[in-house]
Design an enzyme around this catalytic site. Structure first.
Site, PDB file in Angstrom:
ATOM      1  N   THR A 159     -16.172   9.668   2.721  1.00 55.81           N
ATOM      2  CA  THR A 159     -16.092   8.712   3.829  1.00 55.81           C
ATOM      3  C   THR A 159     -17.428   8.008   4.006  1.00 55.81           C
ATOM      4  OG1 THR A 159     -15.647   8.413   6.199  1.00 55.81           O
ATOM      5  CG2 THR A 159     -16.548  10.553   5.543  1.00 55.81           C
ATOM      6  N   ASN A 179     -19.881  12.929  -1.948  1.00 52.69           N
ATOM      7  CA  ASN A 179     -19.714  11.486  -2.093  1.00 52.69           C
ATOM      8  C   ASN A 179     -20.600  11.016  -3.252  1.00 52.69           C
ATOM      9  OD1 ASN A 179     -19.843   8.608  -1.594  1.00 52.69           O
ATOM     10  ND2 ASN A 179     -19.236   9.023   0.516  1.00 52.69           N
ATOM     11  N   HIS A 203      -5.887   8.481  11.851  1.00 53.58           N
ATOM     12  CA  HIS A 203      -5.533   7.057  11.797  1.00 53.58           C
ATOM     13  C   HIS A 203      -4.062   6.825  11.459  1.00 53.58           C
ATOM     14  CE1 HIS A 203     -10.082   5.996  11.137  1.00 53.58           C
ATOM     15  NE2 HIS A 203      -9.788   6.226  12.409  1.00 53.58           N
ATOM     16  N   CYS A 263       7.950   0.935  16.885  1.00 51.70           N
ATOM     17  CA  CYS A 263       8.286  -0.406  17.370  1.00 51.70           C
ATOM     18  C   CYS A 263       7.062  -1.057  18.009  1.00 51.70           C
ATOM     19  CB  CYS A 263       9.425  -0.298  18.380  1.00 51.70           C
ATOM     20  SG  CYS A 263       9.888  -1.889  19.070  1.00 51.70           S
ATOM     21  N   ARG A 306       0.829  -1.214   0.000  1.00 55.47           N
ATOM     22  CA  ARG A 306       0.000   0.000   0.000  1.00 55.47           C
ATOM     23  C   ARG A 306       0.862   1.262   0.000  1.00 55.47           C
ATOM     24  NH1 ARG A 306      -4.077  -0.374   4.496  1.00 55.47           N
ATOM     25  NH2 ARG A 306      -4.406   1.752   3.820  1.00 55.47           N
ATOM     26  N   GLN A 322      -8.859  10.850   7.820  1.00 59.27           N
ATOM     27  CA  GLN A 322      -8.743   9.468   8.320  1.00 59.27           C
ATOM     28  C   GLN A 322      -7.694   8.721   7.512  1.00 59.27           C
ATOM     29  OE1 GLN A 322     -13.006   7.758   8.943  1.00 59.27           O
ATOM     30  NE2 GLN A 322     -13.244   9.507   7.609  1.00 59.27           N
ATOM     31  N   ASN A 323      -7.191   9.352   6.464  1.00 55.15           N
ATOM     32  CA  ASN A 323      -6.314   8.638   5.531  1.00 55.15           C
ATOM     33  C   ASN A 323      -4.886   8.539   6.056  1.00 55.15           C
ATOM     34  OD1 ASN A 323      -8.566   8.577   3.993  1.00 55.15           O
ATOM     35  ND2 ASN A 323      -7.908  10.124   2.522  1.00 55.15           N
ATOM     36  N   VAL A 324      -4.221   7.454   5.656  1.00 58.87           N
ATOM     37  CA  VAL A 324      -2.848   7.233   6.089  1.00 58.87           C
ATOM     38  C   VAL A 324      -1.857   7.612   4.981  1.00 58.87           C
ATOM     39  CG1 VAL A 324      -3.477   5.475   7.787  1.00 58.87           C
ATOM     40  CG2 VAL A 324      -2.988   4.770   5.436  1.00 58.87           C
ATOM     41  N   ASP A 325      -2.372   8.140   3.863  1.00 62.82           N
ATOM     42  CA  ASP A 325      -1.472   8.606   2.792  1.00 62.82           C
ATOM     43  C   ASP A 325      -1.053  10.059   3.064  1.00 62.82           C
ATOM     44  OD1 ASP A 325      -3.289  10.528   1.558  1.00 62.82           O
ATOM     45  OD2 ASP A 325      -4.380   8.828   0.701  1.00 62.82           O
TER      46      ASP A 325
HETATM   47  C1  BJW Z   1     -15.779   8.773  -3.041  1.00 59.66           C
HETATM   48  C2  BJW Z   1     -15.154   8.606  -4.238  1.00 59.66           C
HETATM   49  C3  BJW Z   1     -14.801   9.768  -4.894  1.00 59.66           C
HETATM   50  C4  BJW Z   1     -15.516   6.675  -3.537  1.00 59.66           C
HETATM   51  N1  BJW Z   1     -15.085  10.942  -4.352  1.00 59.66           N
HETATM   52  N2  BJW Z   1     -16.052   9.949  -2.528  1.00 59.66           N
HETATM   53  C5  BJW Z   1     -18.305  -2.880  17.151  1.00 59.66           C
HETATM   54  C6  BJW Z   1     -17.473  -3.995  17.137  1.00 59.66           C
HETATM   55  C7  BJW Z   1     -16.088  -3.860  17.150  1.00 59.66           C
HETATM   56  C8  BJW Z   1     -15.509  -2.639  17.185  1.00 59.66           C
HETATM   57  C9  BJW Z   1     -16.337  -1.547  17.191  1.00 59.66           C
HETATM   58  C10 BJW Z   1     -17.703  -1.657  17.193  1.00 59.66           C
HETATM   59  N3  BJW Z   1     -18.229  -0.414  17.208  1.00 59.66           N
HETATM   60  C11 BJW Z   1     -17.227   0.445  17.190  1.00 59.66           C
HETATM   61  C12 BJW Z   1     -16.069  -0.223  17.206  1.00 59.66           C
HETATM   62  C13 BJW Z   1     -14.760   0.312  17.185  1.00 59.66           C
HETATM   63  C14 BJW Z   1     -14.126   0.340  15.823  1.00 59.66           C
HETATM   64  C15 BJW Z   1     -15.162   0.633  14.739  1.00 59.66           C
HETATM   65  O1  BJW Z   1     -15.524   1.757  14.477  1.00 59.66           O
HETATM   66  N4  BJW Z   1     -15.643  -0.412  14.077  1.00 59.66           N
HETATM   67  C16 BJW Z   1     -16.742  -0.275  13.097  1.00 59.66           C
HETATM   68  C17 BJW Z   1     -16.223  -0.561  11.683  1.00 59.66           C
HETATM   69  C18 BJW Z   1     -17.842  -1.203  13.520  1.00 59.66           C
HETATM   70  N5  BJW Z   1     -13.170   1.410  15.934  1.00 59.66           N
HETATM   71  C19 BJW Z   1     -11.966   1.201  16.404  1.00 59.66           C
HETATM   72  O2  BJW Z   1     -11.566   0.099  16.712  1.00 59.66           O
HETATM   73  C20 BJW Z   1     -11.117   2.433  16.558  1.00 59.66           C
HETATM   74  N6  BJW Z   1     -10.558   2.481  17.847  1.00 59.66           N
HETATM   75  C21 BJW Z   1     -11.301   2.571  18.945  1.00 59.66           C
HETATM   76  O3  BJW Z   1     -12.528   2.623  18.901  1.00 59.66           O
HETATM   77  O4  BJW Z   1     -10.577   2.610  20.100  1.00 59.66           O
HETATM   78  C22 BJW Z   1     -11.268   2.440  21.319  1.00 59.66           C
HETATM   79  C23 BJW Z   1     -11.189   0.982  21.673  1.00 59.66           C
HETATM   80  C24 BJW Z   1     -10.085   0.564  22.368  1.00 59.66           C
HETATM   81  C25 BJW Z   1     -10.002  -0.771  22.717  1.00 59.66           C
HETATM   82  C26 BJW Z   1     -10.994  -1.676  22.303  1.00 59.66           C
HETATM   83  C27 BJW Z   1     -12.069  -1.235  21.546  1.00 59.66           C
HETATM   84  C28 BJW Z   1     -12.175   0.119  21.232  1.00 59.66           C
HETATM   85  C29 BJW Z   1      -9.949   2.399  15.580  1.00 59.66           C
HETATM   86  C30 BJW Z   1     -10.415   2.413  14.176  1.00 59.66           C
HETATM   87  C31 BJW Z   1      -9.209   2.350  13.259  1.00 59.66           C
HETATM   88  C32 BJW Z   1      -9.650   2.234  11.809  1.00 59.66           C
HETATM   89  N7  BJW Z   1      -8.554   1.883  11.033  1.00 59.66           N
HETATM   90  C33 BJW Z   1      -8.703   1.819   9.586  1.00 59.66           C
HETATM   91  C34 BJW Z   1      -7.422   1.200   9.033  1.00 59.66           C
HETATM   92  C35 BJW Z   1      -6.259   2.197   9.171  1.00 59.66           C
HETATM   93  C36 BJW Z   1      -4.988   1.608   8.695  1.00 59.66           C
HETATM   94  C37 BJW Z   1      -5.037   1.253   7.253  1.00 59.66           C
HETATM   95  O5  BJW Z   1      -5.166   2.153   6.405  1.00 59.66           O
HETATM   96  O6  BJW Z   1      -4.949   0.062   6.964  1.00 59.66           O
HETATM   97  O7  BJW Z   1      -8.910   3.141   9.051  1.00 59.66           O
HETATM   98  S1  BJW Z   1     -10.137   0.931   9.025  1.00 59.66           S
HETATM   99  C38 BJW Z   1     -10.422   1.962   7.630  1.00 59.66           C
HETATM  100  O8  BJW Z   1     -11.716   2.603   7.784  1.00 59.66           O
HETATM  101  C39 BJW Z   1      -9.374   3.070   7.681  1.00 59.66           C
HETATM  102  C40 BJW Z   1     -10.187   4.278   7.342  1.00 59.66           C
HETATM  103  O9  BJW Z   1      -9.562   5.463   7.796  1.00 59.66           O
HETATM  104  C41 BJW Z   1     -11.502   4.001   8.011  1.00 59.66           C
HETATM  105  C42 BJW Z   1     -12.666   4.791   7.445  1.00 59.66           C
HETATM  106  O10 BJW Z   1     -12.912   4.433   6.112  1.00 59.66           O
HETATM  107  P1  BJW Z   1     -13.302   5.542   5.048  1.00 59.66           P
HETATM  108  O11 BJW Z   1     -12.203   6.494   4.884  1.00 59.66           O
HETATM  109  O12 BJW Z   1     -14.630   6.088   5.368  1.00 59.66           O
HETATM  110  O13 BJW Z   1     -13.348   4.652   3.699  1.00 59.66           O
HETATM  111  P2  BJW Z   1     -14.542   3.742   3.152  1.00 59.66           P
HETATM  112  O14 BJW Z   1     -13.964   2.834   2.144  1.00 59.66           O
HETATM  113  O15 BJW Z   1     -15.330   3.145   4.233  1.00 59.66           O
HETATM  114  O16 BJW Z   1     -15.494   4.795   2.411  1.00 59.66           O
HETATM  115  C43 BJW Z   1     -15.068   5.468   1.241  1.00 59.66           C
HETATM  116  C44 BJW Z   1     -16.169   6.398   0.814  1.00 59.66           C
HETATM  117  O17 BJW Z   1     -15.686   7.144  -0.293  1.00 59.66           O
HETATM  118  C45 BJW Z   1     -17.440   5.680   0.343  1.00 59.66           C
HETATM  119  O18 BJW Z   1     -18.566   6.277   0.965  1.00 59.66           O
HETATM  120  C46 BJW Z   1     -17.474   5.929  -1.164  1.00 59.66           C
HETATM  121  O19 BJW Z   1     -18.790   6.093  -1.679  1.00 59.66           O
HETATM  122  C47 BJW Z   1     -16.702   7.215  -1.262  1.00 59.66           C
HETATM  123  N8  BJW Z   1     -16.060   7.455  -2.531  1.00 59.66           N
HETATM  124  N9  BJW Z   1     -15.024   7.222  -4.466  1.00 59.66           N
HETATM  125  C48 BJW Z   1     -15.741  10.949  -3.134  1.00 59.66           C
HETATM  126  N10 BJW Z   1     -14.199   9.694  -6.100  1.00 59.66           N
HETATM  127 ZN    ZN Z   2      11.794  -0.968  20.234  1.00 55.83          ZN
END
Ligand code: BJW
Ligand code: ZN
Length: 258
Positions: A195, A220, A118, A126, A69, A100-103
């Site tokens: 998002t 979006n 994120h 580490c 990636r 929220q992006n990592v880029d």
């Molecule tokens: C366009 C387009 C164009 C297309 N123009 N638009 C229930 C169960 C288990 C966990 C949970 C739960 N409820 C809540 C949680 C917690 C969990 C969570 O939210 N889960 C849900 C998914 C259910 N959250 C966490 O775990 C977070 N931490 C936390 O809560 O800590 C407290 C805690 C501590 C201890 C225990 C438990 C809780 C951390 C979340 C970290 C998310 N990480 C990721 C990966 C990052 C690293 C990597 O890049 O690999 O972050 S997941 C991924 O999703 C990434 C993104 O930042 C994030 C959001 O996604 P995003 O950006 O919205 O992308 P998409 O693909 O979803 O949407 C794209 C949109 O673009 C779409 O709508 C398209 O239509 C649109 N689009 N083309 C404009 N041209």
């Molecule tokens: Zn170390």
């Protein structure tokens, strides 16, 4: 068609927040997570790649996937949406960009002080002692998904380096999250771009702005219809909608100088 009340709100906004997700980078060729057909989570299992347990189980699989990636991001260029956001900052007294992006495509388009909720692909730390790595990452080999790569070792304790991103179940960086929530509470207008709004706590940001009295705009191609007062939807790709919003609000075409 951009509603004139939205243009008026944007022209008079003193505190503007832009909140972005993966969709803002989609037109740069970076896959989103949840789009049908093209989203990363269609092909890859988040539980096997984006959790601390996954890294503990198979560090080479996880590190290799993030190197793939990182390579894709290095090969990508900012698109007109990133450029329009950088330009918008010049039209308001106070501007905050939260992603929220990592880029690093916002930074490469000229935005500064970007709040990364994120983390970043470029800042590994580490897994054992949590120290940031001071050794710059090498340019990865040709991208190839599924290729296992042993993570480099920490120069301090010898532990494995992990990607500097926030995985599921991990806390977001407190300073970034607090700054994002503060900006959302205080803004007049928030533009949420590309998002799905399903990942918490980041998804609270637009909601917090709205409940604090701000106008909220969603950009979006899949956006649902407008649901509430002070809420607007521009349904289309960010790379078209944002430059058009900029042009209609401020009479500026992207790239225009002076
Ligand atoms: C366009 C387009 C164009 C297309 N123009 N638009 C229930 C169960 C288990 C966990 C949970 C739960 N409820 C809540 C949680 C917690 C969990 C969570 O939210 N889960 C849900 C998914 C259910 N959250 C966490 O775990 C977070 N931490 C936390 O809560 O800590 C407290 C805690 C501590 C201890 C225990 C438990 C809780 C951390 C979340 C970290 C998310 N990480 C990721 C990966 C990052 C690293 C990597 O890049 O690999 O972050 S997941 C991924 O999703 C990434 C993104 O930042 C994030 C959001 O996604 P995003 O950006 O919205 O992308 P998409 O693909 O979803 O949407 C794209 C949109 O673009 C779409 O709508 C398209 O239509 C649109 N689009 N083309 C404009 N041209
Ligand atoms: Zn170390």
């Amino acid at each position: 068609m951009i509603p004139s009340s939205l243009l008026t709100a944007l022209r008079s906004a003193r505190r503007l927040v832009v909140f972005t997700g993966a969709g803002v980078s989609a037109e740069s060729g970076i896959p989103t997570f949840r789009d049908a057909l093209t989203g990363l989570w269609q092909r890859f299992d988040p539980a096997a790649l984006a959790t601390p347990e996954a890294f503990r189980r198979d560090p080479a699989l996880v590190w290799g996937w993030y190197e793939w990636r990182r390579m894709k991001v290095l090969q990508a260029q900012p698109n007109p949406a990133h450029h329009a956001i950088a330009e918008l900052a010049r039209h308001v007294a106070e501007f905050t960009l939260i992603t929220q992006n990592v880029d690093d495509l916002h930074e490469r388009a000229g935005s500064d002080a970007v709040i990364h909720l994120h983390g970043s692909l470029q800042q590994p730390r580490c897994f054992a002692c949590a120290r940031s790595s001071t050794t710059p990452l090498a340019v990865p080999n040709e991208p190839e998904d599924g290729r296992r790569v042993e993570p480099p070792r920490c120069t301090h304790c010898g532990g494995r380096l992990r990607p500097g991103v926030v995985w599921f179940g991990e806390s977001l960086p407190a300073t970034a999250l607090n700054a994002a929530f503060d900006a959302a509470r205080q803004c007049d207008l928030l533009i949420s771009v590309g998002t799905s709004g399903v990942v918490y706590p980041a998804a609270e940001v637009p909601h917090l702005a709205w409940t604090s009295g701000a106008v909220v705009v969603h950009i979006n191609p899949q956006a649902a219809a407008r649901q509430a007062e002070r809420e607007f939807v521009l349904r289309g790709p960010a790379g078209e909608e944002l430059p058009e919003l900029l042009r209609q609000a401020f009479g500026r075409a992207l790239g225009a100088r002076g």
